[in-house]
Design a protein around this motif. Structure first.
Motif, PDB file in Angstrom:
ATOM      1  N   LEU A 166       0.837  -1.193   0.000  1.00  0.00           N
ATOM      2  CA  LEU A 166       0.000   0.000   0.000  1.00  0.00           C
ATOM      3  C   LEU A 166       0.876   1.249   0.000  1.00  0.00           C
ATOM      4  O   LEU A 166       2.012   1.233   0.466  1.00  0.00           O
ATOM      5  CB  LEU A 166      -0.889   0.023   1.244  1.00  0.00           C
ATOM      6  N   ASN A 167       0.319   2.343  -0.519  1.00  0.00           N
ATOM      7  CA  ASN A 167       0.955   3.651  -0.475  1.00  0.00           C
ATOM      8  C   ASN A 167       2.345   3.661  -1.115  1.00  0.00           C
ATOM      9  O   ASN A 167       3.249   4.368  -0.662  1.00  0.00           O
ATOM     10  CB  ASN A 167       1.040   4.167   0.969  1.00  0.00           C
ATOM     11  N   GLU A 168       2.513   2.872  -2.165  1.00  0.00           N
ATOM     12  CA  GLU A 168       3.739   2.918  -2.950  1.00  0.00           C
ATOM     13  C   GLU A 168       3.386   2.718  -4.420  1.00  0.00           C
ATOM     14  O   GLU A 168       2.448   1.998  -4.747  1.00  0.00           O
ATOM     15  CB  GLU A 168       4.745   1.865  -2.486  1.00  0.00           C
ATOM     16  N   TRP A 169       4.142   3.377  -5.296  1.00  0.00           N
ATOM     17  CA  TRP A 169       3.877   3.249  -6.721  1.00  0.00           C
ATOM     18  C   TRP A 169       4.244   1.851  -7.201  1.00  0.00           C
ATOM     19  O   TRP A 169       5.313   1.330  -6.881  1.00  0.00           O
ATOM     20  CB  TRP A 169       4.656   4.297  -7.512  1.00  0.00           C
ATOM     21  N   ILE A 170       3.345   1.260  -7.966  1.00  0.00           N
ATOM     22  CA  ILE A 170       3.535  -0.071  -8.542  1.00  0.00           C
ATOM     23  C   ILE A 170       3.355   0.068 -10.053  1.00  0.00           C
ATOM     24  O   ILE A 170       2.326   0.574 -10.511  1.00  0.00           O
ATOM     25  CB  ILE A 170       2.488  -1.067  -7.998  1.00  0.00           C
ATOM     26  N   LYS A 171       4.326  -0.352 -10.806  1.00  0.00           N
ATOM     27  CA  LYS A 171       4.200  -0.293 -12.258  1.00  0.00           C
ATOM     28  C   LYS A 171       3.550  -1.575 -12.767  1.00  0.00           C
ATOM     29  O   LYS A 171       4.049  -2.677 -12.520  1.00  0.00           O
ATOM     30  CB  LYS A 171       5.565  -0.108 -12.922  1.00  0.00           C
ATOM     31  N   LEU A 172       2.448  -1.425 -13.480  1.00  0.00           N
ATOM     32  CA  LEU A 172       1.772  -2.555 -14.109  1.00  0.00           C
ATOM     33  C   LEU A 172       1.996  -2.487 -15.618  1.00  0.00           C
ATOM     34  O   LEU A 172       1.831  -1.429 -16.218  1.00  0.00           O
ATOM     35  CB  LEU A 172       0.267  -2.512 -13.832  1.00  0.00           C
ATOM     36  N   ARG A 173       2.366  -3.597 -16.202  1.00  0.00           N
ATOM     37  CA  ARG A 173       2.427  -3.711 -17.661  1.00  0.00           C
ATOM     38  C   ARG A 173       1.649  -4.952 -18.077  1.00  0.00           C
ATOM     39  O   ARG A 173       1.964  -6.060 -17.660  1.00  0.00           O
ATOM     40  CB  ARG A 173       3.872  -3.820 -18.170  1.00  0.00           C
ATOM     41  N   ILE A 174       0.614  -4.734 -18.869  1.00  0.00           N
ATOM     42  CA  ILE A 174      -0.231  -5.822 -19.336  1.00  0.00           C
ATOM     43  C   ILE A 174      -0.025  -5.986 -20.832  1.00  0.00           C
ATOM     44  O   ILE A 174      -0.226  -5.036 -21.596  1.00  0.00           O
ATOM     45  CB  ILE A 174      -1.721  -5.554 -19.029  1.00  0.00           C
ATOM     46  N   GLU A 175       0.380  -7.168 -21.244  1.00  0.00           N
ATOM     47  CA  GLU A 175       0.560  -7.481 -22.656  1.00  0.00           C
ATOM     48  C   GLU A 175      -0.594  -8.368 -23.095  1.00  0.00           C
ATOM     49  O   GLU A 175      -0.825  -9.428 -22.504  1.00  0.00           O
ATOM     50  CB  GLU A 175       1.897  -8.188 -22.891  1.00  0.00           C
ATOM     51  N   VAL A 176      -1.327  -7.926 -24.099  1.00  0.00           N
ATOM     52  CA  VAL A 176      -2.514  -8.639 -24.567  1.00  0.00           C
ATOM     53  C   VAL A 176      -2.320  -9.051 -26.025  1.00  0.00           C
ATOM     54  O   VAL A 176      -1.964  -8.221 -26.870  1.00  0.00           O
ATOM     55  CB  VAL A 176      -3.776  -7.759 -24.450  1.00  0.00           C
ATOM     56  N   MET A 177      -2.556 -10.318 -26.303  1.00  0.00           N
ATOM     57  CA  MET A 177      -2.468 -10.818 -27.670  1.00  0.00           C
ATOM     58  C   MET A 177      -3.435 -11.986 -27.830  1.00  0.00           C
ATOM     59  O   MET A 177      -3.272 -13.013 -27.179  1.00  0.00           O
ATOM     60  CB  MET A 177      -1.044 -11.274 -28.004  1.00  0.00           C
ATOM     61  N   GLY A 178      -4.455 -11.805 -28.670  1.00  0.00           N
ATOM     62  CA  GLY A 178      -5.427 -12.868 -28.887  1.00  0.00           C
ATOM     63  C   GLY A 178      -6.171 -13.205 -27.611  1.00  0.00           C
ATOM     64  O   GLY A 178      -6.787 -12.348 -26.976  1.00  0.00           O
ATOM     65  N   LYS A 179      -6.083 -14.472 -27.192  1.00  0.00           N
ATOM     66  CA  LYS A 179      -6.752 -14.913 -25.968  1.00  0.00           C
ATOM     67  C   LYS A 179      -5.822 -14.909 -24.759  1.00  0.00           C
ATOM     68  O   LYS A 179      -6.170 -15.437 -23.703  1.00  0.00           O
ATOM     69  CB  LYS A 179      -7.327 -16.324 -26.159  1.00  0.00           C
ATOM     70  N   GLU A 180      -4.652 -14.299 -24.914  1.00  0.00           N
ATOM     71  CA  GLU A 180      -3.663 -14.343 -23.842  1.00  0.00           C
ATOM     72  C   GLU A 180      -3.361 -12.953 -23.292  1.00  0.00           C
ATOM     73  O   GLU A 180      -3.300 -11.973 -24.029  1.00  0.00           O
ATOM     74  CB  GLU A 180      -2.370 -14.974 -24.358  1.00  0.00           C
ATOM     75  N   ALA A 181      -3.170 -12.885 -21.978  1.00  0.00           N
ATOM     76  CA  ALA A 181      -2.733 -11.656 -21.319  1.00  0.00           C
ATOM     77  C   ALA A 181      -1.667 -12.000 -20.286  1.00  0.00           C
ATOM     78  O   ALA A 181      -1.763 -13.020 -19.594  1.00  0.00           O
ATOM     79  CB  ALA A 181      -3.902 -10.946 -20.650  1.00  0.00           C
ATOM     80  N   LYS A 182      -0.648 -11.146 -20.194  1.00  0.00           N
ATOM     81  CA  LYS A 182       0.415 -11.325 -19.210  1.00  0.00           C
ATOM     82  C   LYS A 182       0.568 -10.035 -18.414  1.00  0.00           C
ATOM     83  O   LYS A 182       0.534  -8.942 -18.984  1.00  0.00           O
ATOM     84  CB  LYS A 182       1.741 -11.652 -19.894  1.00  0.00           C
ATOM     85  N   LEU A 183       0.749 -10.180 -17.103  1.00  0.00           N
ATOM     86  CA  LEU A 183       0.978  -9.034 -16.241  1.00  0.00           C
ATOM     87  C   LEU A 183       2.404  -9.062 -15.713  1.00  0.00           C
ATOM     88  O   LEU A 183       2.842 -10.054 -15.134  1.00  0.00           O
ATOM     89  CB  LEU A 183       0.011  -9.035 -15.057  1.00  0.00           C
ATOM     90  N   PHE A 184       3.109  -7.940 -15.913  1.00  0.00           N
ATOM     91  CA  PHE A 184       4.450  -7.762 -15.383  1.00  0.00           C
ATOM     92  C   PHE A 184       4.400  -6.676 -14.310  1.00  0.00           C
ATOM     93  O   PHE A 184       3.763  -5.637 -14.502  1.00  0.00           O
ATOM     94  CB  PHE A 184       5.418  -7.346 -16.485  1.00  0.00           C
ATOM     95  N   ILE A 185       5.086  -6.903 -13.197  1.00  0.00           N
ATOM     96  CA  ILE A 185       5.105  -5.966 -12.078  1.00  0.00           C
ATOM     97  C   ILE A 185       6.485  -5.319 -11.962  1.00  0.00           C
ATOM     98  O   ILE A 185       7.504  -6.018 -11.924  1.00  0.00           O
ATOM     99  CB  ILE A 185       4.776  -6.679 -10.752  1.00  0.00           C
ATOM    100  N   ASP A 187       8.719  -3.699 -13.793  1.00  0.00           N
ATOM    101  CA  ASP A 187       9.783  -3.963 -14.768  1.00  0.00           C
ATOM    102  C   ASP A 187      10.408  -5.345 -14.645  1.00  0.00           C
ATOM    103  O   ASP A 187      11.537  -5.581 -15.101  1.00  0.00           O
ATOM    104  CB  ASP A 187      10.891  -2.898 -14.690  1.00  0.00           C
ATOM    105  N   ALA A 188       9.705  -6.285 -14.033  1.00  0.00           N
ATOM    106  CA  ALA A 188      10.206  -7.662 -13.966  1.00  0.00           C
ATOM    107  C   ALA A 188      10.314  -8.238 -15.373  1.00  0.00           C
ATOM    108  O   ALA A 188       9.515  -7.929 -16.257  1.00  0.00           O
ATOM    109  CB  ALA A 188       9.269  -8.523 -13.121  1.00  0.00           C
ATOM    110  N   LYS A 189      11.315  -9.079 -15.589  1.00  0.00           N
ATOM    111  CA  LYS A 189      11.510  -9.682 -16.904  1.00  0.00           C
ATOM    112  C   LYS A 189      10.524 -10.804 -17.171  1.00  0.00           C
ATOM    113  O   LYS A 189      10.238 -11.127 -18.331  1.00  0.00           O
ATOM    114  CB  LYS A 189      12.944 -10.192 -17.032  1.00  0.00           C
ATOM    115  N   GLN A 190      10.026 -11.425 -16.106  1.00  0.00           N
ATOM    116  CA  GLN A 190       9.064 -12.509 -16.240  1.00  0.00           C
ATOM    117  C   GLN A 190       7.704 -12.072 -15.710  1.00  0.00           C
ATOM    118  O   GLN A 190       7.620 -11.322 -14.733  1.00  0.00           O
ATOM    119  CB  GLN A 190       9.541 -13.755 -15.482  1.00  0.00           C
ATOM    120  N   PRO A 191       6.620 -12.540 -16.333  1.00  0.00           N
ATOM    121  CA  PRO A 191       5.280 -12.137 -15.871  1.00  0.00           C
ATOM    122  C   PRO A 191       4.934 -12.746 -14.526  1.00  0.00           C
ATOM    123  O   PRO A 191       5.336 -13.871 -14.212  1.00  0.00           O
ATOM    124  CB  PRO A 191       4.359 -12.663 -16.979  1.00  0.00           C
ATOM    125  N   SER A 192       4.172 -12.005 -13.751  1.00  0.00           N
ATOM    126  CA  SER A 192       3.679 -12.507 -12.471  1.00  0.00           C
ATOM    127  C   SER A 192       2.370 -13.258 -12.631  1.00  0.00           C
ATOM    128  O   SER A 192       1.986 -14.033 -11.749  1.00  0.00           O
ATOM    129  CB  SER A 192       3.481 -11.341 -11.494  1.00  0.00           C
TER     130      SER A 192
END
Length: 228
Positions: A166-185, A187-192
């Motif tokens: 809580l109370n800290e900036w969190i970077k979300l990156r969502i990659e969407v392609m077709g029926k797939e979505a990946k969330l990266f937290i 700047d992690a190299k691997q999706p969470s």
């Protein structure tokens, strides 16, 4: 009253048939704003060194995993990458079940009756309870596949863990392609979280929503959208 607007800076992506958009939040008295609150209140504030959009869910909406977001007008994405910095705090009157719910709705249709969503529960990530930690991240699909149905029918498949608070900036990156979505937290190299069967299928497209749920004071900044 200050009116919230967004500035969209668009450019062609090299080697891609799509556009990149950077969205900045400003305060103006111009009523022709491009932010559409859906069952939420919103304001623009300078917060923790960032110009941010503050969003709070309408207290009359009791159901969870609902269309409670600020919709970005003029944005339509099928496949692409969504990046945003988010920060959540608990409201003073937040119920015990509040977790700092904050995230992104995507492929939102015109009347907000269908969309996909991924959000985080920051309080879970540092709880002294492994089961809660495993539920730090959540995918859901509105209206038919909210978190409780997915948890019952496919335990653990649509939830995951990543460190955040809580109370800290969190970077979300969502990659969407077709029926797939990946969330990266952060700047992690691997999706969470990896979702391989988005419930509205591969042909859905639509707007982006900056989403919050019960008990949350949510902040959004540094929005970037790359559409393929």
């Amino acid at each position: 009253m200050k009116i919230a607007v967004i500035t969209l800076l668009s450019c062609l992506l090299p080697g891609m048939s799509g556009y990149a958009q950077t969205i900045s939040f400003k305060k103006r008295n111009d009523p022709s704003h491009r932010l559409q609150p859906v069952q939420v209140s919103m304001s623009i504030e300078r917060f923790n060194s960032k110009q941010a959009l503050k969003v709070i869910k309408d207290s009359t909406i009791e159901a969870v995993d609902e269309p409670t977001f600020v919709k970005l007008a003029g944005v339509d994405v099928k496949d692409g990458i969504i990046e945003v910095n988010v920060l959540s705090r608990l409201l003073k009157n937040a119920p015990e079940l509040a977790r700092g719910f904050i995230g992104v709705a995507f492929r939102v249709n015109a009347d907000n009756s269908k969309f996909e969503g991924i959000y985080v529960r920051p309080t879970n990530a540092r709880a002294n309870d492994q089961l809660r930690r495993n539920r730090s991240i959540q995918y859901f699909s509105y209206p038919d596949y909210k978190f409780d149905r997915l948890r019952k029918e496919a335990p653990g498949q649509f939830e995951s863990y990543a460190d955040m608070g809580l109370n800290e900036w969190i970077k979300l990156r969502i990659e969407v392609m077709g029926k797939e979505a990946k969330l990266f937290i952060n700047d992690a190299k691997q999706p969470s979280l990896v979702v391989t069967d988005l419930k509205h299928g591969s042909n859905a497209s639509g707007a982006i929503g900056l989403w919050v749920d019960v008990g949350t004071e949510g902040y959004f900044a540094d929005v970037k959208i790359r559409s393929r």
